[in-house]
Design an enzyme around this catalytic site. Structure first.
Site: not given
Ligand code: CTP
Length: 398
Positions: A210, A306, A308
């Protein structure tokens, strides 16, 4: 908590009888967490052996301005830039006079002239020398120029006189050095930061990623260092120079970032997850470059872990801050993420705007916790980073 952790201090020793106390000062500064280097004037060596200070500081003592070998290592300009604070202890009447006149005749004088660091002096001299108008005027001039003055104490002197001019005790000096860094809101805290994008390999030459520049994460790392934290920056591929004094861990994929983050968080106090982790990765990575076909091809993707959330559920004492990139209903989506990911706070920003956010130097964000929210209006990423760091410090102090 170490009050001087992450701080770089030069102890400058000039030639007076109180130089024997400098060894104790070096020791106590280190006990408080500081990284210490010693610079001596030639006459200081008559009072205390460089070897003693070398052994205590675990670094060679710097003494000679004209030593080509020493200058090729850490030269006087480098030392001047390296330090956060230069403490001259003891500072003799003569050395103080040389500072007032801006002399550069010894290595220590040259460093003091060149440094942007805080300069502090701990005067030590006979009471008559201290009371002389020349010395008093010199002290007043140094004070006007922003030099910090520690002491002197009054009492019985080495020469038998009684009066002001004795150097302060080592611990008193070290406490005053620490007070020069007051406002170090994260002093002694271990902080882990994820930053930048991740890249998910498709084959040896292609990947999914990204547009994250990493600027916000790097600005946070810099602000955290300024606030006295010990920072580990886990960074995806970016074109940025890591702030000084960060422990940088370079990673490529989300899987690498997960591993590095879990390891770094095991003894950390704070995690800030500023990375733009790729949400999906190819199920298989082709071993060889995928060749063109006439037809369309399918790329099967699976969800990345994920990071975090994993750290927040594994380490319950960690203060965890996430980021939320939203285009609408910012606060309610961010609150949902706060809860879902088990975060202590979330920084939410509107990524639909072109004047802030991705690849811009500015940003605007909301700071949201379970019980509060406040908006940081448009400002530089550097300033926003400082504001986020002080919001974290306020929260963990509560
Ligand atoms: N994050 C993470 N690991 C992931 C994905 C995200 O640690 N695999 C972290 C990011 O670093 C950030 C927060 O989670 O702190 C963002 O969460 P995410 O759910 O990805 O939110 P958005 O990027 O806002 O995307 P979406 O709204 O699509 O969920």
């Amino acid at each position: 908590m170490s009050t001087l952790s992450n701080k770089r201090i030069i102890v400058g020793i000039s030639g007076g009888i109180a130089a024997y106390k400098s060894a104790e000062i070096v020791r106590r500064l280190q006990d408080a967490g500081a990284d210490v280097r010693v610079v001596m004037t030639p006459s200081a060596e008559q009072f205390i052996r460089p070897l003693t200070l070398q052994a205590l500081s675990s670094h060679p003592v710097h003494a000679d301005l004209l030593d080509p070998e020493a200058e090729a290592g850490m030269g006087h300009i480098e030392l001047a830039r390296w330090a956060d604070l230069i403490l001259i202890a003891p500072a003799t009447a003569d050395f103080i006079a040389s500072m007032v006149h801006g002399r550069g005749n010894s290595l220590l004088n040259a460093i003091i002239l060149a440094t942007p660091a805080i300069v502090a002096v701990a005067p030590a001299m006979n009471q008559g020398m201290w009371a002389h108008p020349a010395t008093l005027e010199n002290m007043a001039l140094l004070e006007q120029r922003g030099v910090r003055i520690f002491g002197p104490d009054s009492g019985v002197q080495a020469c038998g006189d009684i009066g002001p001019g004795r150097m302060q005790q080592p611990q008193e000096i070290v406490d005053q050095v620490a007070s020069c860094f007051a406002g170090q809101s994260l002093s002694g805290k271990k902080l882990v930061l994820t930053a930048g994008p991740t890249r998910e390999a498709i084959d040896p030459v292609r990947y999914i990623s990204n547009h994250s520049s990493g600027k916000m994460g790097y600005a946070l790392a810099q602000a955290a260092v300024e606030a006295g934290a010990q920072v580990t920056l886990i960074s995806g591929p970016v074109n940025l120079i890591a702030p000084e004094r960060c422990n940088i861990v370079s990673v490529i994929s989300a899987a690498d970032m997960l591993e590095a983050t879990m390891q770094a968080c095991s003894d950390a106090d704070i995690l800030i997850a500023a990375a733009a982790v790729a949400d999906y990765r190819p199920v298989t990575v082709a071993a060889q470059k995928i060749k063109k076909h006439d037809d369309a091809i399918n790329l099967e993707l699976e969800k990345n872990p994920d990071i975090v959330s994993a750290a927040a559920s594994e380490y319950s004492n960690l203060f965890v801050v996430g980021f939320a990139a939203e285009t609408q209903d910012i606060e309610s989506y961010a609150r949902d993420k706060l809860q879902r990911k088990n975060l202590d706070a979330i920084v939410a920003n509107d990524v639909s705007r072109s004047d802030v956010g991705f690849n811009s130097d500015d940003n605007e964000a909301a700071w949201i916790t379970a019980t509060s929210s406040k908006v940081f209006g448009k400002r530089s990423k550097t300033q926003l980073a400082r504001d986020i760091i002080s919001a974290i410090a306020d929260q963990i102090d509560d």
